[in-house]
Design a protein around this motif. Structure first.
Motif, PDB file in Angstrom:
ATOM      1  N   LEU A  99       0.830  -1.207   0.000  1.00 49.70           N
ATOM      2  CA  LEU A  99       0.000   0.000   0.000  1.00 49.70           C
ATOM      3  C   LEU A  99       0.865   1.257   0.000  1.00 49.70           C
ATOM      4  N   MET A 100       1.986   1.224   0.706  1.00 51.58           N
ATOM      5  CA  MET A 100       2.909   2.359   0.675  1.00 51.58           C
ATOM      6  C   MET A 100       3.471   2.572  -0.726  1.00 51.58           C
ATOM      7  N   ARG A 101       3.793   1.473  -1.397  1.00 53.60           N
ATOM      8  CA  ARG A 101       4.363   1.571  -2.751  1.00 53.60           C
ATOM      9  C   ARG A 101       3.337   2.135  -3.749  1.00 53.60           C
ATOM     10  N   MET A 102       2.053   1.851  -3.544  1.00 54.30           N
ATOM     11  CA  MET A 102       1.029   2.324  -4.468  1.00 54.30           C
ATOM     12  C   MET A 102       0.455   3.683  -4.083  1.00 54.30           C
ATOM     13  N   SER A 103       0.910   4.252  -2.963  1.00 54.92           N
ATOM     14  CA  SER A 103       0.390   5.545  -2.529  1.00 54.92           C
ATOM     15  C   SER A 103       1.000   6.665  -3.370  1.00 54.92           C
ATOM     16  N   GLY A 104       0.407   7.839  -3.234  1.00 51.88           N
ATOM     17  CA  GLY A 104       0.924   9.004  -3.957  1.00 51.88           C
ATOM     18  C   GLY A 104       1.994   9.754  -3.200  1.00 51.88           C
ATOM     19  N   ASN A 105       2.319   9.308  -1.976  1.00 52.72           N
ATOM     20  CA  ASN A 105       3.337   9.977  -1.174  1.00 52.72           C
ATOM     21  C   ASN A 105       4.717   9.508  -1.614  1.00 52.72           C
ATOM     22  N   PRO A 106       5.586  10.410  -2.070  1.00 54.39           N
ATOM     23  CA  PRO A 106       6.911   9.960  -2.552  1.00 54.39           C
ATOM     24  C   PRO A 106       7.785   9.375  -1.451  1.00 54.39           C
ATOM     25  N   LEU A 107       7.634   9.866  -0.195  1.00 55.29           N
ATOM     26  CA  LEU A 107       8.444   9.322   0.892  1.00 55.29           C
ATOM     27  C   LEU A 107       8.053   7.879   1.186  1.00 55.29           C
ATOM     28  N   LEU A 108       6.731   7.595   1.247  1.00 56.23           N
ATOM     29  CA  LEU A 108       6.279   6.235   1.500  1.00 56.23           C
ATOM     30  C   LEU A 108       6.714   5.302   0.371  1.00 56.23           C
ATOM     31  N   LYS A 109       6.618   5.757  -0.847  1.00 54.74           N
ATOM     32  CA  LYS A 109       7.037   4.931  -1.981  1.00 54.74           C
ATOM     33  C   LYS A 109       8.530   4.650  -1.924  1.00 54.74           C
ATOM     34  N   ALA A 110       9.331   5.637  -1.542  1.00 50.50           N
ATOM     35  CA  ALA A 110      10.779   5.454  -1.476  1.00 50.50           C
ATOM     36  C   ALA A 110      11.162   4.470  -0.373  1.00 50.50           C
ATOM     37  N   VAL A 111      10.506   4.590   0.798  1.00 48.70           N
ATOM     38  CA  VAL A 111      10.812   3.682   1.911  1.00 48.70           C
ATOM     39  C   VAL A 111      10.434   2.250   1.556  1.00 48.70           C
ATOM     40  N   SER A 112       9.278   2.068   0.931  1.00 49.65           N
ATOM     41  CA  SER A 112       8.855   0.730   0.538  1.00 49.65           C
ATOM     42  C   SER A 112       9.804   0.142  -0.506  1.00 49.65           C
ATOM     43  N   PHE A 113      10.191   0.934  -1.474  1.00 53.27           N
ATOM     44  CA  PHE A 113      11.115   0.450  -2.512  1.00 53.27           C
ATOM     45  C   PHE A 113      12.464   0.072  -1.907  1.00 53.27           C
ATOM     46  N   ALA A 114      12.978   0.893  -0.966  1.00 54.66           N
ATOM     47  CA  ALA A 114      14.266   0.599  -0.344  1.00 54.66           C
ATOM     48  C   ALA A 114      14.193  -0.682   0.479  1.00 54.66           C
ATOM     49  N   TYR A 115      13.105  -0.859   1.235  1.00 50.67           N
ATOM     50  CA  TYR A 115      12.958  -2.070   2.052  1.00 50.67           C
ATOM     51  C   TYR A 115      12.964  -3.313   1.162  1.00 50.67           C
ATOM     52  N   VAL A 116      12.147  -3.311   0.120  1.00 51.36           N
ATOM     53  CA  VAL A 116      12.062  -4.483  -0.751  1.00 51.36           C
ATOM     54  C   VAL A 116      13.410  -4.756  -1.415  1.00 51.36           C
ATOM     55  N   SER A 117      14.090  -3.711  -1.834  1.00 51.20           N
ATOM     56  CA  SER A 117      15.389  -3.892  -2.505  1.00 51.20           C
ATOM     57  C   SER A 117      16.420  -4.508  -1.571  1.00 51.20           C
ATOM     58  N   VAL A 118      16.465  -4.023  -0.330  1.00 51.79           N
ATOM     59  CA  VAL A 118      17.478  -4.506   0.614  1.00 51.79           C
ATOM     60  C   VAL A 118      17.196  -5.949   1.029  1.00 51.79           C
ATOM     61  N   PHE A 119      15.952  -6.228   1.439  1.00 53.08           N
ATOM     62  CA  PHE A 119      15.659  -7.545   1.993  1.00 53.08           C
ATOM     63  C   PHE A 119      15.575  -8.626   0.915  1.00 53.08           C
ATOM     64  N   ARG A 120      15.367  -8.258  -0.329  1.00 51.21           N
ATOM     65  CA  ARG A 120      15.443  -9.261  -1.391  1.00 51.21           C
ATOM     66  C   ARG A 120      16.871  -9.489  -1.858  1.00 51.21           C
ATOM     67  N   SER A 121      17.762  -8.585  -1.541  1.00 51.25           N
ATOM     68  CA  SER A 121      19.150  -8.709  -1.997  1.00 51.25           C
ATOM     69  C   SER A 121      20.012  -9.504  -1.027  1.00 51.25           C
ATOM     70  N   VAL A 122      19.677  -9.449   0.265  1.00 56.03           N
ATOM     71  CA  VAL A 122      20.489 -10.115   1.281  1.00 56.03           C
ATOM     72  C   VAL A 122      19.978 -11.538   1.470  1.00 56.03           C
ATOM     73  N   PRO A 123      20.832 -12.559   1.432  1.00 57.20           N
ATOM     74  CA  PRO A 123      20.367 -13.944   1.644  1.00 57.20           C
ATOM     75  C   PRO A 123      19.724 -14.125   3.011  1.00 57.20           C
ATOM     76  N   LEU A 124      18.816 -15.066   3.077  1.00 59.64           N
ATOM     77  CA  LEU A 124      18.076 -15.308   4.316  1.00 59.64           C
ATOM     78  C   LEU A 124      18.990 -15.712   5.454  1.00 59.64           C
ATOM     79  N   ILE A 125      19.979 -16.526   5.175  1.00 57.15           N
ATOM     80  CA  ILE A 125      20.851 -17.004   6.250  1.00 57.15           C
ATOM     81  C   ILE A 125      21.629 -15.853   6.877  1.00 57.15           C
ATOM     82  N   LEU A 126      21.985 -14.839   6.076  1.00 58.49           N
ATOM     83  CA  LEU A 126      22.672 -13.672   6.623  1.00 58.49           C
ATOM     84  C   LEU A 126      21.733 -12.844   7.490  1.00 58.49           C
ATOM     85  N   GLN A 127      20.487 -12.723   7.078  1.00 55.47           N
ATOM     86  CA  GLN A 127      19.528 -11.979   7.892  1.00 55.47           C
ATOM     87  C   GLN A 127      19.295 -12.667   9.236  1.00 55.47           C
TER      88      GLN A 127
END
Length: 326
Positions: free
Chosen positions: A104-132
């Motif tokens: 919902l944050m990614r689909m909102s019109g607020n640029p800050l919410l969209k940026a935070v959602s995009f950064a979260y998805v990018s980081v947590f999909r890039s780091v392997p699960l075992i490292l997390q």
């Protein structure tokens, strides 16, 4: 002067036509189904290979099926199985809730919410699960204590990080936050698949926005969300085996402990495989039921199970034999 009166003669009646002779009955046409010899050849080949696999499993004594039966329902294995189920359920719950918020944050019109959602998805999909998992397990190295209070202000209550984030909590956080990144994209793709014209038409009819979401958007989005979410949950169930790095006694870790003590590697691995198969089959059946529920009224229903298709194939083959024998 006399007037002559004439009599009118009735019209002659035609004789009734003779009945036509009965037409000869047309010979009945036999409709034979199309033959598929290639399909039967492939079926025979697959059946032979399946029979060979079953024969190898049954006759090879190295599989040690009595030992498999001995440990399959042992108390140690069942306790570790429950921890695996618990990790899956909690990880799925955290991932779905947080992933929906991120979508919902990614689909909102607020640029800050969209940026935070995009950064979260990018980081947590890039780091392997075992490292997390290892990161959360060693959080006490970064922060000795965690405080609760006013942001950037005084803290009213603090607690030791080691006491707050134990191995099980670290596993919950690692699995849930990791899955939230994937669930966010799944939920977002589901809502993007709904035609925006339907929402505009509902707004033109004066339907409240909450009802638009609950009765129009959500049921259609779930047709896209449910199948992929089911696959992710099954992947998470098998991914719980990664928490063995934190020495948590889940199914795979406990199996390793047992076969390191007894030396019976293959039977214990079979025990784990059987239980993983049972759990994934149950999740697949639940996914199929949910897909069928939300697929009502749609031409694209859930994929059928192979058993009814096999029954229909055998029934069609029997009918074909009966037609040929006539």
């Amino acid at each position: 002067m006399s007037r002559t009166t004439g009599t009118t003669t009735p019209p002659a009646t035609r004789p009734a036509p003779a009945p036509a002779p009965p037409a000869a009955a047309a010979p009945a046409l036999r409709v034979l189904p199309a033959r598929h010899p290639g399909r039967w050849v492939a079926t025979a080949a697959v059946a032979v290979l399946a029979a060979m696999a079953v024969h190898a499993l049954v006759t090879n004594p190295a599989w040690d099926w009595p030992t498999v039966g001995e440990f399959l329902f042992s108390a140690t294995i069942l306790e570790s199985l429950w921890l695996t189920v618990e990790l899956t359920l909690v990880g799925t719950a955290i991932g779905l809730v947080l992933g929906t918020v991120l979508a919902l944050m990614r689909m909102s019109g607020n640029p800050l919410l969209k940026a935070v959602s995009f950064a979260y998805v990018s980081v947590f999909r890039s780091v392997p699960l075992i490292l997390q998992l290892l990161f959360w397990y060693n959080m006490a190295i970064l922060y000795d204590r965690i405080g609760f209070g006013v942001p950037f202000g005084p803290q009213f209550w603090t607690i030791s990080t080691q006491d707050l984030i134990g191995p099980v909590t670290a596993a919950f956080l690692g699995l849930g936050l990791h899955q939230a990144a994937y669930f966010a994209e799944i939920v977002r793709s589901g809502f993007l698949a709904v035609d925006p014209g339907q929402r505009e038409a509902a707004a033109a009819l004066g339907i409240p926005r909450l009802r638009q979401f609950r009765r129009i958007q959500l049921p259609q989005a779930l047709r896209v969300i449910v199948p992929t979410t089911g696959n992710e949950v099954i992947g998470l169930l098998k991914g719980t085996s990664v928490v063995y790095v934190m020495a948590l006694p889940e199914l795979f870790y406990q199996v390793q402990v047992v076969y390191n003590r007894t030396g019976q590697v293959i039977p214990l691995l079979l025990v784990a495989a059987v239980w993983y198969f049972v759990l994934t089959t149950a999740l697949s059946a639940l996914q199929w039921l949910v897909e069928r529920h939300y697929g009502r009224g749609s031409s694209r229903g859930p994929a059928g199970t192979p058993l009814p298709g096999l029954v229909r194939t055998l029934r069609a083959a029997r009918v074909r034999r009966q037609e040929v024998s006539r």
